[in-house]
Design a protein around this motif. Structure first.
Motif, PDB file in Angstrom:
ATOM      1  N   ILE A 132       5.026  32.973  43.960  1.00 20.11           N
ATOM      2  CA  ILE A 132       3.647  33.413  43.709  1.00 20.11           C
ATOM      3  C   ILE A 132       2.687  32.260  43.982  1.00 20.11           C
ATOM      4  O   ILE A 132       1.642  32.421  44.621  1.00 20.11           O
ATOM      5  N   SER A 133       3.069  31.075  43.506  1.00 19.96           N
ATOM      6  CA  SER A 133       2.161  29.944  43.650  1.00 19.96           C
ATOM      7  C   SER A 133       1.978  29.581  45.123  1.00 19.96           C
ATOM      8  O   SER A 133       0.866  29.274  45.556  1.00 19.96           O
ATOM      9  N   VAL A 136      -0.305  32.067  46.591  1.00 16.78           N
ATOM     10  CA  VAL A 136      -1.666  31.835  46.111  1.00 16.78           C
ATOM     11  C   VAL A 136      -2.274  30.637  46.819  1.00 16.78           C
ATOM     12  O   VAL A 136      -3.454  30.640  47.186  1.00 16.78           O
ATOM     13  N   ALA A 287      -4.505  35.661  39.656  1.00 19.60           N
ATOM     14  CA  ALA A 287      -3.193  36.123  40.107  1.00 19.60           C
ATOM     15  C   ALA A 287      -2.104  35.206  39.572  1.00 19.60           C
ATOM     16  O   ALA A 287      -1.070  35.663  39.076  1.00 19.60           O
ATOM     17  N   LEU A 288      -2.358  33.912  39.650  1.00 18.33           N
ATOM     18  CA  LEU A 288      -1.352  32.948  39.205  1.00 18.33           C
ATOM     19  C   LEU A 288      -1.147  33.044  37.696  1.00 18.33           C
ATOM     20  O   LEU A 288      -0.017  33.067  37.206  1.00 18.33           O
ATOM     21  N   ALA A 291       0.562  36.533  36.864  1.00 23.25           N
ATOM     22  CA  ALA A 291       1.857  36.904  37.408  1.00 23.25           C
ATOM     23  C   ALA A 291       2.924  35.878  37.081  1.00 23.25           C
ATOM     24  O   ALA A 291       4.005  36.232  36.629  1.00 23.25           O
ATOM     25  N   THR A 353      -2.423  43.779  32.613  1.00 21.65           N
ATOM     26  CA  THR A 353      -1.455  42.716  32.351  1.00 21.65           C
ATOM     27  C   THR A 353      -1.130  42.635  30.870  1.00 21.65           C
ATOM     28  O   THR A 353       0.034  42.517  30.484  1.00 21.65           O
ATOM     29  N   ALA A 380       5.608  40.365  38.045  1.00 21.48           N
ATOM     30  CA  ALA A 380       5.018  39.223  38.748  1.00 21.48           C
ATOM     31  C   ALA A 380       4.678  39.609  40.178  1.00 21.48           C
ATOM     32  O   ALA A 380       3.603  39.279  40.685  1.00 21.48           O
ATOM     33  N   LYS A 383       1.817  42.509  40.187  1.00 18.37           N
ATOM     34  CA  LYS A 383       0.543  42.105  39.605  1.00 18.37           C
ATOM     35  C   LYS A 383      -0.129  41.029  40.444  1.00 18.37           C
ATOM     36  O   LYS A 383      -1.352  41.048  40.628  1.00 18.37           O
ATOM     37  N   ALA A 384       0.675  40.121  40.999  1.00 16.30           N
ATOM     38  CA  ALA A 384       0.097  39.146  41.933  1.00 16.30           C
ATOM     39  C   ALA A 384      -0.493  39.871  43.128  1.00 16.30           C
ATOM     40  O   ALA A 384      -1.601  39.568  43.594  1.00 16.30           O
ATOM     41  N   LEU A 388      -4.404  39.650  44.118  1.00 18.62           N
ATOM     42  CA  LEU A 388      -4.812  39.133  45.421  1.00 18.62           C
ATOM     43  C   LEU A 388      -5.521  40.222  46.213  1.00 18.62           C
ATOM     44  O   LEU A 388      -6.501  39.951  46.923  1.00 18.62           O
ATOM     45  N   LEU A 500       3.961  40.311  49.506  1.00 17.12           N
ATOM     46  CA  LEU A 500       4.125  40.795  48.134  1.00 17.12           C
ATOM     47  C   LEU A 500       4.355  42.298  48.099  1.00 17.12           C
ATOM     48  O   LEU A 500       5.101  42.802  47.254  1.00 17.12           O
TER      49      LEU A 500
END
Lengths: 689, 171, 102
Positions: A132-133, A136, A287-288, A291, A353, A380, A383-384, A388, A500
């Motif tokens: 995810i990171s 992002v 997002a970070l 998620a 969330t 995760a 939702k990310a 986004l 994603l």
């Protein structure tokens, strides 16, 4: 620029050399490290270290580096992601957990060790967080391009990720707490990224203070467990808890205190109020936070110390109703209801969330460890994706409000389709990620006779489908209600969305019924859990989702619902008002806690001021010539007509009372401290006489 | 008392007198630069006392850090805030003097009372020449027994450095 | 030489420091008074260390080193604060800096 690059290379190479040296120290050749059955797990420390290195490089050389410093974070997270994926595959192949001790020191006879522990659960978190990171980081290249403090943003993003990884990898509670707090600080910095505007900095402070209330609980929980078990080691504490080595009362206190930390960090009722406000930060940060980092930290804490919680609350099949389950159930329902009435697209997702976190907590509360962790995993992804995607929409229409959107389906096809997939996954459409994880939780609750959790879970599933349908309808269908000409976002933003979206479709099958997938790889205490199939739970869950989607379409897409229902039917209107005011919880906190504390504090202070301080401090410490006059005044006020004046002046004086002792003059404070110390010493001497 | 002990008492008396005299002048001098110089006197006399009490390494550190660095920083502070050099009448908060005196004396009285009750009967200290290798033991103690606080202090110094820079620079 | 005299010296120096902190108006002088107090603590520690020479001699000295390090950090921060105040208010009189209230 070249120097900075060279230094980054040298740091990276020296880090690798460090790994080799460490291996050589253990009597192994460096090559052997990369060939063993759990070889890549030994590189796990690198995943944690890389974001920190990226943070430092961005901070110090960022402005003179390529891509204004983003290069470091992207590289660090990219490398971290590759290693994490390798680790994930190795764990899936059955690699044994790897425990890496770093350093042990003792303070006053207590041994405190630091180290990393890489088991399958940690590795799964690694994969989620780095994935995810990394996405992002990529996405923000386009999203934050023209924003203020770009370099600082990237530095903090890297630190945020690194802190979460540090927390996840910790083998002891103390180190975990360090990571936990670092995550909190970074979220504060990122939520308040646009601090020039007052609401944004207020939101950051609110997030920080609210989670801090929980953190105090967690800190005391750690202390309790430490003194009960004599170690910070997570394995040791959980082992003792499981074997009954800690008295149940103490364990219950420790677990409850830890759970207060979870309530704060994972935004559970009643401390969930910070998360929607945290939307003030840039969307990639949301997002970070939602998620991969921050809010899942609480879930991770419970899941990691599950033996403590399980023993303390008697979680599991047939167990009694417990605080974990109740909090989770309340949270999932009230947050889903709140998501129904939001106009801000990010707030819809924020409450969503909170609701899904409630699902996870409730799942842990009924003892469904694998289901909860799996839901964390799938959640995760989608939702990310949703955040986004909403960022992509916001980027195009320059507004957070869905009343300024609509009809974006044609202008932004990629965003639309990915967002649709994410919504479907969240709503639990069969075959997508959310369906499998949610079904697991419902199934477990149903089969172990937690009918309340099952029922509320079904209701929440229906509501989830409803508000996501509303959100999609208002954003992408109908007529465009905003200004300007929205257009599709650049590649840098759409590619992470597509990645994603693909994952949101596929990861659910990792836990396909009867398959030796997720539940076997990521086992709790060696206990493997193969997902089970159950017609009732599955049909109920699917039906709930379908009802929600159809209802949503009926109201918001086909617009068949009777218009003006909110105005004509009083209970609906009341409910709507209640939801619009967030159950008045914020008001309750302000009016019920902040003001009364201020008021009663000022009352107490007034009393102390009138009766004691004026006498003592004026007599000893306050450096004014008016001491005598004040004393006379005091005598006059309290003794002669104190009563009359008290009644008359109470309102006015109460507010001003704190002011009198708060002169702002540091030396007077020191004087009070000196006098107090002297008094204390005399009291102690008197007491031990 | 042996001759050696008499000498020790005399040296202690001189050091104590210098420390107290310097201290009183630091808080009473009406000339800010002089106050700083009296502080040097107090700190240097303290270093002498440390030598007498067998802590030579600490005495050296005292001279290096306190007299060499801290006082220089304080003088820089005086200079950068353009404090008037020379006699300055308003260095004290006149009305606070009496209360400061009361607070100081009350504190002294309380502490004296406590100390007297507990330590008055302690016999005279044995101040023979220190064993060789005392500094080695100190180094071991710092870097083995107290290594965690040692590292913590280094972090404190680092953050103080950064904090001081951040605060003192013109934005 | 007795332990008591060292402790009394330390207590006296500490009280002098208290007086200075309470009475001085110039912030730099207040910092100097704080240095006096820290110094008094150091004398105390060394005195006890010499008394308990068999057990605490080295530890006391280690503590003093920590105190000295903290004092150095404190004076650096202190001067930075004083300079910041001076820049904003053109005065470092401690009793005029009272905006941290209400």
């Amino acid at each position: 620029m070249v120097g900075a690059l060279a230094s980054s290379v040298s740091v990276a190479s020296s880090a690798l050399l460090g790994a080799a040296e460490a291996a050589a120290e253990h009597g192994e050749h460096a090559a052997a490290v990369l060939n063993g059955p759990n070889s890549t797990l030994k590189l796990g420390w690198l995943v944690v270290a890389l974001p920190f290195v990226g943070w430092l490089l961005t901070l110090f050389f960022g402005k003179r580096s390529p891509m204004r410093g983003a290069i470091y974070g992207v590289t660090a997270l990219g490398a971290g992601l590759l290693i994490s994926i390798a680790m994930f595959f190795q764990v899936a192949g059955g690699a044994a957990p790897y425990h890496q001790k770093f350093y042990t020191f003792d303070i006053g006879g207590y041994e405190v060790s630091t180290g990393f522990s890489f088991d399958s659960f940690t590795v799964m978190m690694f994969a989620v967080v780095t994935l995810i990171s990394f996405l992002v980081h990529i996405y923000s290249l386009a999203y934050m391009k023209d924003e203020v403090r770009f370099t600082f943003f990237y530095a903090t993003l890297s630190l945020f990720t690194g802190s979460m990884l540090l927390m996840v990898a910790s083998d002891n509670l103390l180190q975990m707490f360090v990571g936990w707090e670092l995550v909190g600080v970074c979220s504060y910095l990122l939520i308040g990224h646009y601090w020039e505007e007052k609401p944004n900095s207020s939101a950051a402070i609110k997030a920080f203070i609210t989670t801090r209330i929980g953190d105090v609980g967690m800190m005391f929980g750690i202390f309790v467990l430490f003194f009960a078990a004599g170690t910070f080691d997570i394995g040791g504490i959980n082992g003792l808890a499981a074997s009954g080595g800690i008295k149940h009362g103490i364990l219950l206190a420790g677990a409850t205190l830890l759970f207060i930390g979870v309530i704060g960090k994972s935004a559970q009722f009643p401390l969930h109020v910070w998360l929607p406000d945290a939307m003030a930060g840039p969307t990639p940060v949301s997002a970070l936070i939602h998620a991969a980092t921050m809010v899942v930290a609480g879930i991770y804490l419970v899941a990691r110390n599950f033996d403590v919680f399980r023993t303390a609350f008697a979680l599991g099949p047939g167990g009694p109703a417990n605080v974990v389950m109740i909090i989770g159930t309340i949270t999932m329902l009230i947050a889903a209801l709140l998501a129904m009435v939001q106009d801000d697209i990010k707030k819809v997702l924020a409450y969503s969330t909170v609701s899904q976190l409630g699902y996870m907590v409730a799942a842990l509360g009924v003892g469904a460890w694998t289901a909860a962790v799996f839901h964390l995993f799938t959640h995760a992804m989608f939702k990310a994706l949703l955040f986004l995607g909403s960022g992509s929409v916001i980027h195009a229409v320059h507004s957070n409000n869905m009343s300024d959107m609509g009809g974006l389906r044609k202008e932004m096809p990629v965003t639309f389709w990915t967002f649709l997939i994410g919504s479907a996954a969240l709503a639990g459409v069969p075959g997508l990620a959310g369906f499998f994880s949610k079904d697991e939780i419902l199934h477990f609750a149903f089969h172990n006779h937690y009918y309340a959790v099952f029922g509320v879970g079904l209701l929440t599933a229906a509501l989830t489908a409803l508000y996501m349908t509303r959100c999609v309808s208002l954003t992408f269908f109908g007529e465009f209600r905003g200004h300007g000409h929205p257009h599709e976002s650049p590649r840098l933003m759409t590619v992470p969305l597509v990645v994603l979206a693909v994952l949101s479709v596929t990861v659910g099958s990792l836990n396909f019924w009867g398959m030796k997938g997720f539940g076997v790889w990521i086992a709790y205490a060696g206990e493997q859990h193969v997902a089970e199939f159950d017609v009732v739970a599955m049909l109920a869950g699917t039906a709930a989702g379908a009802i929600g989607i159809l209802l949503g379409l009926w109201i918001y897409y086909w617009k068949k619902a009777p218009q003006g229902l909110l105005d004509r039917v009083a209970p609906f209107r009341w409910a709507h008002t209640l939801l619009m005011n967030k159950y008045y919880l914020d008001d309750l906190y302000i009016k019920g806690i902040v003001r009364p504390v201020q008021y009663s504090l000022s009352k107490v202070a007034y009393w102390i001021n009138q009766k004691i301080i004026d006498g003592v401090v004026n007599g000893v410490g306050v450096m004014t010539r008016k001491a005598l006059a004040e004393a006379t005044y005091w005598l006059d006020q309290t003794v002669v007509d104190g009563f009359v004046n008290d009644v008359a002046n109470e309102a006015g004086e109460a507010g001003g009372a704190l002011r009198r002792i708060q002169t702002g003059k540091a030396q007077q404070y020191v004087a009070v401290a000196v006098v107090a110390t002297a008094v204390l010493v005399i009291a102690v001497v008197w007491a031990v006489r | 008392m042996s001759n050696q002990q008499v000498v020790q008492v005399i040296i202690f008396g001189i050091a104590a007198a210098l420390i107290i005299f310097g201290g009183i002048r630091v808080v009473t001098a009406q000339n800010i630069v002089r106050a700083a110089l009296y502080l040097v006197l107090t700190l240097a006399a303290t270093a002498g006392l440390f030598v007498l009490l067998l802590a030579e390494f600490i005495a050296a550190v005292q001279i290096l850090i306190y007299v060499g660095a801290v006082v220089v920083i304080l003088l820089f502070g005086i200079m950068l805030t353009r404090a008037p050099i020379g006699l300055t009448p308003d260095l004290d908060n006149e009305s606070a003097r009496i209360w400061g005196l009361v607070a100081g004396l009350v504190f002294l009285g309380v502490v004296t009372f406590v100390l007297w009750r507990h330590f008055a009967s302690v016999p005279a200290l044995e101040l023979s020449a220190p064993d060789s290798g005392a500094n080695e033991a100190l180094g071991r103690s710092l870097l083995v027994d107290w290594v965690a606080p040692f590292e913590a202090v280094s972090m404190v110094l680092l953050s103080a450095l950064i904090g001081a820079l951040a605060m003192a620079r013109k934005d | 030489m007795r332990l008591m005299s060292i402790l009394m010296l330390s207590a006296a120096l500490f009280s002098i420091g208290i007086y200075g902190v309470l009475v001085r108006r110039n912030a730099v002088l207040v910092l100097m008074s704080i240095e006096l107090m820290l110094n008094a603590v150091n004398i105390n520690l060394i005195g006890f260390g010499t008394w308990l020479r068999d057990t605490a001699f080295v530890n006391a000295q280690a503590f003093v080193l920590f105190v000295i390090a903290i004092a150095a950090a404190e004076v650096g921060i202190g001067i930075a604060i004083v300079l910041a105040i001076y820049r904003n208010k053109a005065s470092i009189a401690v009793d005029e800096v009272d905006s941290m209230k209400w």
